[in-house]
Design an enzyme around this catalytic site. Sequence first.
Site, PDB file in Angstrom:
ATOM      1  N   ASP A  39     -32.833   3.492   3.372  1.00  0.00           N
ATOM      2  CA  ASP A  39     -31.379   3.604   3.335  1.00  0.00           C
ATOM      3  C   ASP A  39     -30.785   2.207   3.443  1.00  0.00           C
ATOM      4  O   ASP A  39     -31.242   1.398   4.256  1.00  0.00           O
ATOM      5  CB  ASP A  39     -30.856   4.488   4.463  1.00  0.00           C
ATOM      6  CG  ASP A  39     -29.377   4.798   4.280  1.00  0.00           C
ATOM      7  OD1 ASP A  39     -29.050   5.516   3.319  1.00  0.00           O
ATOM      8  OD2 ASP A  39     -28.561   4.296   5.066  1.00  0.00           O
ATOM      9  N   THR A  40     -29.800   1.936   2.620  1.00  0.00           N
ATOM     10  CA  THR A  40     -29.150   0.623   2.604  1.00  0.00           C
ATOM     11  C   THR A  40     -27.686   0.783   2.979  1.00  0.00           C
ATOM     12  O   THR A  40     -26.992   1.634   2.431  1.00  0.00           O
ATOM     13  CB  THR A  40     -29.257  -0.033   1.210  1.00  0.00           C
ATOM     14  OG1 THR A  40     -30.642  -0.176   0.887  1.00  0.00           O
ATOM     15  CG2 THR A  40     -28.585  -1.394   1.184  1.00  0.00           C
TER      16      THR A  40
END
Length: 198
Positions: A78-79
């Site tokens: 996840d960014t």
Amino acid sequence: MTAIYLASRSPRRRELLTQLGVEHELLLPPPAAGPDEPQLPGEAAADYVRRTAREKALLGAETMRLRRLPERPVLAADTTVILDAEVLGKPVDRADAIRILQRLSGSEHEVHTALAMVCRGQLHEDVSITRVRFRTLAPRDIERYCDTGEPYDKAGAYGIQGLGGVFVQHISGSFTGVMGLPLYETARILALAGIVLP
């Protein structure tokens, strides 16, 4: 093990895994109803990105079990773009993209990409933190960029690997982490599953 499942819809993550020579298949549960990856009330931005990656990996592992698929490591990521302790997610529309880019203009923000992998019943986690400074953006720069359509599926409303890269004045950390899959941390976490890269 020589192959993994990737619990992510991001084409950039697939491209980067292919660049590493990692054989992978997508393993995605049915889309959930409601907001995409909501932040919990009072949850710190840095905790949010790690929790989201962890939940994706665990859900991927559960999906593998329920579908009775061959057991392989399940990798998720996840960014999140963080400015002044606030999560700047994917813009919901053009006005939101403009608002986000105006906030990033002339300032420095952090990009956190959290990794989580379930392998043989164990959870492994890592995170890449990169500092990114934007040049000052004129309104016409933002308008033209939004016209390209690039900002709309990206955290922080920009893609460093695309046209958004022209806004980046300085970076301290991982370029591929800003793209969505930090290669150094990815190689390190895959080694825990016995997948050794050059």
